[in-house]
Scaffold this motif. Structure first.
Motif, PDB file in Angstrom:
ATOM      1  N   VAL A  34       0.940  -1.193   0.090  1.00  0.00           N
ATOM      2  CA  VAL A  34       0.028  -0.183   0.049  1.00  0.00           C
ATOM      3  C   VAL A  34       0.862   1.155   0.203  1.00  0.00           C
ATOM      4  CG1 VAL A  34      -2.137   0.883   0.935  1.00  0.00           C
ATOM      5  CG2 VAL A  34      -1.480  -1.151   1.480  1.00  0.00           C
ATOM      6  N   VAL A  35       1.775   1.185  -0.727  1.00  0.00           N
ATOM      7  CA  VAL A  35       2.675   2.600  -0.998  1.00  0.00           C
ATOM      8  C   VAL A  35       2.127   3.659  -1.665  1.00  0.00           C
ATOM      9  CG1 VAL A  35       5.138   2.997  -1.969  1.00  0.00           C
ATOM     10  CG2 VAL A  35       4.744   1.150  -0.494  1.00  0.00           C
ATOM     11  N   ASP A  36       2.360   4.752  -1.392  1.00  0.00           N
ATOM     12  CA  ASP A  36       2.288   6.007  -1.971  1.00  0.00           C
ATOM     13  C   ASP A  36       3.542   6.785  -1.938  1.00  0.00           C
ATOM     14  OD1 ASP A  36      -0.308   5.332  -2.217  1.00  0.00           O
ATOM     15  OD2 ASP A  36      -0.840   6.699  -0.606  1.00  0.00           O
ATOM     16  N   LEU A  37       3.775   7.407  -3.012  1.00  0.00           N
ATOM     17  CA  LEU A  37       5.086   8.375  -3.094  1.00  0.00           C
ATOM     18  C   LEU A  37       4.897   9.629  -3.743  1.00  0.00           C
ATOM     19  CD1 LEU A  37       8.496   8.676  -3.033  1.00  0.00           C
ATOM     20  CD2 LEU A  37       8.303   7.791  -5.231  1.00  0.00           C
ATOM     21  N   ASP A  38       4.892  10.638  -2.835  1.00  0.00           N
ATOM     22  CA  ASP A  38       4.943  12.172  -3.446  1.00  0.00           C
ATOM     23  C   ASP A  38       6.269  12.647  -3.688  1.00  0.00           C
ATOM     24  OD1 ASP A  38       2.104  11.815  -3.377  1.00  0.00           O
ATOM     25  OD2 ASP A  38       2.210  12.638  -1.019  1.00  0.00           O
ATOM     26  N   LEU A  39       6.642  13.301  -4.831  1.00  0.00           N
ATOM     27  CA  LEU A  39       7.880  14.026  -5.020  1.00  0.00           C
ATOM     28  C   LEU A  39       7.500  15.370  -5.389  1.00  0.00           C
ATOM     29  CD1 LEU A  39       9.754  11.277  -6.727  1.00  0.00           C
ATOM     30  CD2 LEU A  39      10.258  12.202  -4.362  1.00  0.00           C
ATOM     31  N   ARG A  40       8.090  16.334  -4.880  1.00  0.00           N
ATOM     32  CA  ARG A  40       7.848  17.639  -5.261  1.00  0.00           C
ATOM     33  C   ARG A  40       6.549  18.087  -5.307  1.00  0.00           C
ATOM     34  NH1 ARG A  40      12.327  15.919  -7.822  1.00  0.00           N
ATOM     35  NH2 ARG A  40      11.084  15.249  -9.451  1.00  0.00           N
ATOM     36  N   GLY A  41       5.618  17.891  -4.412  1.00  0.00           N
ATOM     37  CA  GLY A  41       4.206  17.891  -4.363  1.00  0.00           C
ATOM     38  C   GLY A  41       3.335  17.371  -5.421  1.00  0.00           C
ATOM     39  N   ARG A  42       3.926  16.353  -6.102  1.00  0.00           N
ATOM     40  CA  ARG A  42       3.100  15.472  -7.137  1.00  0.00           C
ATOM     41  C   ARG A  42       2.914  13.937  -6.602  1.00  0.00           C
ATOM     42  NH1 ARG A  42       4.223  12.862 -12.162  1.00  0.00           N
ATOM     43  NH2 ARG A  42       6.347  13.186 -11.966  1.00  0.00           N
ATOM     44  N   ARG A  43       2.073  13.445  -6.745  1.00  0.00           N
ATOM     45  CA  ARG A  43       1.793  11.884  -6.553  1.00  0.00           C
ATOM     46  C   ARG A  43       2.586  11.189  -7.782  1.00  0.00           C
ATOM     47  NH1 ARG A  43      -1.568   9.338  -2.963  1.00  0.00           N
ATOM     48  NH2 ARG A  43      -0.838  10.863  -1.623  1.00  0.00           N
ATOM     49  N   VAL A  44       3.432  10.505  -7.604  1.00  0.00           N
ATOM     50  CA  VAL A  44       4.346   9.742  -8.287  1.00  0.00           C
ATOM     51  C   VAL A  44       3.841   8.174  -8.218  1.00  0.00           C
ATOM     52  CG1 VAL A  44       6.501   9.022  -9.057  1.00  0.00           C
ATOM     53  CG2 VAL A  44       6.188  11.262  -8.003  1.00  0.00           C
ATOM     54  N   LEU A  45       3.608   7.468  -7.322  1.00  0.00           N
ATOM     55  CA  LEU A  45       3.091   6.126  -7.032  1.00  0.00           C
ATOM     56  C   LEU A  45       2.132   6.160  -5.999  1.00  0.00           C
ATOM     57  CD1 LEU A  45       6.521   4.457  -6.658  1.00  0.00           C
ATOM     58  CD2 LEU A  45       5.322   4.338  -8.714  1.00  0.00           C
ATOM     59  N   GLU A  46       1.000   5.311  -6.499  1.00  0.00           N
ATOM     60  CA  GLU A  46      -0.088   5.358  -5.562  1.00  0.00           C
ATOM     61  C   GLU A  46      -0.628   3.852  -5.463  1.00  0.00           C
ATOM     62  OE1 GLU A  46      -4.548   7.583  -5.329  1.00  0.00           O
ATOM     63  OE2 GLU A  46      -3.338   7.639  -7.414  1.00  0.00           O
ATOM     64  N   GLN A  47      -0.879   3.420  -4.288  1.00  0.00           N
ATOM     65  CA  GLN A  47      -1.317   2.094  -3.782  1.00  0.00           C
ATOM     66  C   GLN A  47      -0.646   1.217  -4.497  1.00  0.00           C
ATOM     67  OE1 GLN A  47      -4.529   1.759  -1.512  1.00  0.00           O
ATOM     68  NE2 GLN A  47      -3.239   4.008  -1.316  1.00  0.00           N
ATOM     69  N   ILE A  48       0.481   0.997  -4.324  1.00  0.00           N
ATOM     70  CA  ILE A  48       1.349  -0.028  -4.898  1.00  0.00           C
ATOM     71  C   ILE A  48       1.381  -1.291  -3.848  1.00  0.00           C
ATOM     72  CG2 ILE A  48       3.798  -0.987  -5.942  1.00  0.00           C
ATOM     73  CD1 ILE A  48       2.104   1.159  -7.538  1.00  0.00           C
ATOM     74  N   ASP A  49       1.021  -2.525  -4.302  1.00  0.00           N
ATOM     75  CA  ASP A  49       1.274  -3.633  -3.725  1.00  0.00           C
ATOM     76  C   ASP A  49       2.113  -4.691  -4.620  1.00  0.00           C
ATOM     77  OD1 ASP A  49      -0.096  -3.482  -1.059  1.00  0.00           O
ATOM     78  OD2 ASP A  49      -1.830  -3.008  -2.353  1.00  0.00           O
ATOM     79  N   LEU A  50       3.138  -5.004  -3.936  1.00  0.00           N
ATOM     80  CA  LEU A  50       3.834  -6.152  -4.911  1.00  0.00           C
ATOM     81  C   LEU A  50       4.897  -6.868  -4.150  1.00  0.00           C
ATOM     82  CD1 LEU A  50       4.353  -6.214  -8.025  1.00  0.00           C
ATOM     83  CD2 LEU A  50       6.195  -4.950  -7.875  1.00  0.00           C
ATOM     84  N   ASP A  51       5.010  -8.033  -4.468  1.00  0.00           N
ATOM     85  CA  ASP A  51       5.959  -9.075  -3.731  1.00  0.00           C
ATOM     86  C   ASP A  51       6.836  -9.603  -4.711  1.00  0.00           C
ATOM     87  OD1 ASP A  51       4.556  -8.645  -1.389  1.00  0.00           O
ATOM     88  OD2 ASP A  51       3.443 -10.507  -1.464  1.00  0.00           O
ATOM     89  N   LEU A  52       8.082 -10.123  -4.378  1.00  0.00           N
ATOM     90  CA  LEU A  52       9.173 -10.803  -4.929  1.00  0.00           C
ATOM     91  C   LEU A  52       9.704 -11.788  -4.225  1.00  0.00           C
ATOM     92  CD1 LEU A  52      10.681 -10.804  -7.857  1.00  0.00           C
ATOM     93  CD2 LEU A  52      12.217  -8.960  -7.117  1.00  0.00           C
ATOM     94  N   ASP A  53       9.631 -12.934  -4.689  1.00  0.00           N
ATOM     95  CA  ASP A  53      10.232 -14.024  -3.950  1.00  0.00           C
ATOM     96  C   ASP A  53      11.910 -14.305  -4.308  1.00  0.00           C
ATOM     97  OD1 ASP A  53       8.168 -15.006  -2.591  1.00  0.00           O
ATOM     98  OD2 ASP A  53       7.503 -15.916  -4.181  1.00  0.00           O
ATOM     99  N   ALA A  54      12.652 -15.084  -3.661  1.00  0.00           N
ATOM    100  CA  ALA A  54      14.042 -15.346  -3.777  1.00  0.00           C
ATOM    101  C   ALA A  54      13.883 -16.281  -5.188  1.00  0.00           C
ATOM    102  CB  ALA A  54      14.618 -15.766  -2.781  1.00  0.00           C
ATOM    103  N   ALA A  55      15.184 -15.867  -6.106  1.00  0.00           N
ATOM    104  CA  ALA A  55      15.318 -16.609  -7.485  1.00  0.00           C
ATOM    105  C   ALA A  55      14.064 -16.198  -8.505  1.00  0.00           C
ATOM    106  CB  ALA A  55      15.466 -18.114  -7.041  1.00  0.00           C
ATOM    107  N   GLU A  56      13.508 -15.144  -8.021  1.00  0.00           N
ATOM    108  CA  GLU A  56      12.304 -14.883  -9.164  1.00  0.00           C
ATOM    109  C   GLU A  56      12.644 -13.513  -9.680  1.00  0.00           C
ATOM    110  OE1 GLU A  56       7.636 -15.009  -8.723  1.00  0.00           O
ATOM    111  OE2 GLU A  56       8.366 -13.650  -7.213  1.00  0.00           O
ATOM    112  N   THR A  57      12.274 -13.660 -11.080  1.00  0.00           N
ATOM    113  CA  THR A  57      12.580 -12.387 -11.995  1.00  0.00           C
ATOM    114  C   THR A  57      11.193 -11.549 -12.196  1.00  0.00           C
ATOM    115  OG1 THR A  57      14.460 -13.134 -12.829  1.00  0.00           O
ATOM    116  CG2 THR A  57      13.657 -11.475 -13.984  1.00  0.00           C
ATOM    117  N   LEU A  58      11.031 -10.484 -11.823  1.00  0.00           N
ATOM    118  CA  LEU A  58       9.885  -9.770 -11.969  1.00  0.00           C
ATOM    119  C   LEU A  58      10.411  -8.491 -12.981  1.00  0.00           C
ATOM    120  CD1 LEU A  58       7.147  -8.825 -11.549  1.00  0.00           C
ATOM    121  CD2 LEU A  58       7.928  -7.411  -9.502  1.00  0.00           C
ATOM    122  N   ALA A  59       9.477  -8.136 -14.070  1.00  0.00           N
ATOM    123  CA  ALA A  59       9.746  -7.024 -14.830  1.00  0.00           C
ATOM    124  C   ALA A  59       8.811  -6.089 -14.855  1.00  0.00           C
ATOM    125  CB  ALA A  59       9.761  -7.491 -16.373  1.00  0.00           C
TER     126      ALA A  59
END
Length: 326
Positions: free
Chosen positions: A10-35
């Motif tokens: 549930v990640v949001d990211l604001d940079l210089r007053g602008r919403r850059v990322l919103e409601q990010i949910d993501l997992d990555l396991d060992a030995a896995e490749t995610l693009a």
């Protein structure tokens, strides 16, 4: 079941007053490749910097090996970061560069020689170890850039456009490095615009648009969800379409794929097979030379995920005309 190596919740990211990322949910396991795939400005590089610990989220949590990479050194020590820009000392040799990056990564002096040797072997660049980086080709410099990220034997490697600007031979060599990392159990997060590269390397993909993940999952599963028998179709025309033919093509869901209008492409699903589509268009006066039928690939998935979001965003930003229905 063990916890994922990377957990973004549930990640949001604001940079210089602008919403850059919103409601990010993501997992990555060992030995896995995610693009990570998405248009310019979608937030791919910002998400990579969050995972690398270069940025702190405005809301939500990022954890790598159970720790916060922005605040805890033990999390950052488990990460290898490979930026798109070459971050090396051109006048120093490859081995000298790796030694410096090993020192910066906290590798003890007594262990540094072995760490340099291991990184040279993993990146397959031992043959240029004593050459100054500045005289190497772009492909070799990119492999040295990757090797520099491996000095602390990370469990996770982040790569931002790792094959940008290299030729096919260098690209294959870089992919071989990533294959060896996967075989060694390293998790890989890669941001790329290259669909063929993502298909070649990744077991999972995530599409970003306007700072949100609009689709995510195992590549094989996502491709299987596309309707069988309704693949992408490409038309090659013998002459540029006139006004009548263009209208027919557009009604059939096609758009020009080159400036001359000789090739038209569609990801619409009419249900007609290639021969029936060819006959239908010719009967309506369209001078089609052939219809090439292609199985759904990552590009089809990407357009299917990104286009509805872009259309919705354009519609929301356009002023409504007077008299429009409410």
């Amino acid at each position: 079941m063990s916890d994922p190596l990377v957990r973004i919740a549930v990640v949001d990211l604001d940079l210089r007053g602008r919403r850059v990322l919103e409601q990010i949910d993501l997992d990555l396991d060992a030995a896995e490749t995610l693009a990570l795939l998405g248009p310019n400005g979608a937030g791919k590089s910002s998400l990579m910097r969050l995972v690398a610990g270069r940025l702190a989220p405005s809301a939500g949590t990022v954890r790598v090996a159970g720790a916060d990479p922005f605040r805890e050194g033990r999390a950052r020590r488990s990460i290898g970061w490979v930026p798109q820009e070459i971050a090396l000392y051109p006048r120093l040799t490859v081995a000298e560069n790796l030694g410096i990056f090993g020192q910066l990564a906290g590798v003890a002096w007594r262990d540094r020689r072995a760490a340099v040797a291991a990184a040279l072997e993993m990146a397959d660049i031992a043959d240029v170890a004593q050459r100054p980086v500045g005289i190497l080709s772009g492909g070799y410099r990119r492999r040295v850039n990757i090797a520099a990220s491996l000095m602390n034997r990370p469990r996770l490697v982040l790569l931002d456009e790792p094959t940008s600007g290299v030729d096919l031979a260098a690209r294959a060599a870089i992919h071989a490095v990533l294959d060896r990392l996967k075989a060694a159990g390293t998790a890989i997060l890669i941001a790329t615009h290259d669909f063929a590269e993502a298909e070649r390397l990744a077991s999972r993909v995530a599409f970003l648009a306007q700072g949100r993940i609009v689709r995510e999952g195992r590549l094989a599963d996502l491709l299987a969800q596309l309707r069988v028998g309704a693949p992408e179709r490409e038309l090659s025309l013998t002459v540029p379409a006139d006004g009548t033919a263009e209208a027919v093509l557009r009604r059939a869901g096609f758009a020009p794929a080159d400036p001359d209008g000789l090739t038209w492409r569609s990801v619409e699903r009419s249900g007609l097979d290639g021969a029936a589509l060819l006959g239908s268009l010719r009967a309506q006066g369209v001078p089609v030379a052939e219809v090439r039928v292609r199985a759904p690939r990552l590009e089809t998935l990407y357009l299917d995920a990104i286009r509805p979001r872009e259309v919705a965003d354009r519609g929301a930003s356009e002023p409504r005309r007077a008299g429009a229905a409410g």
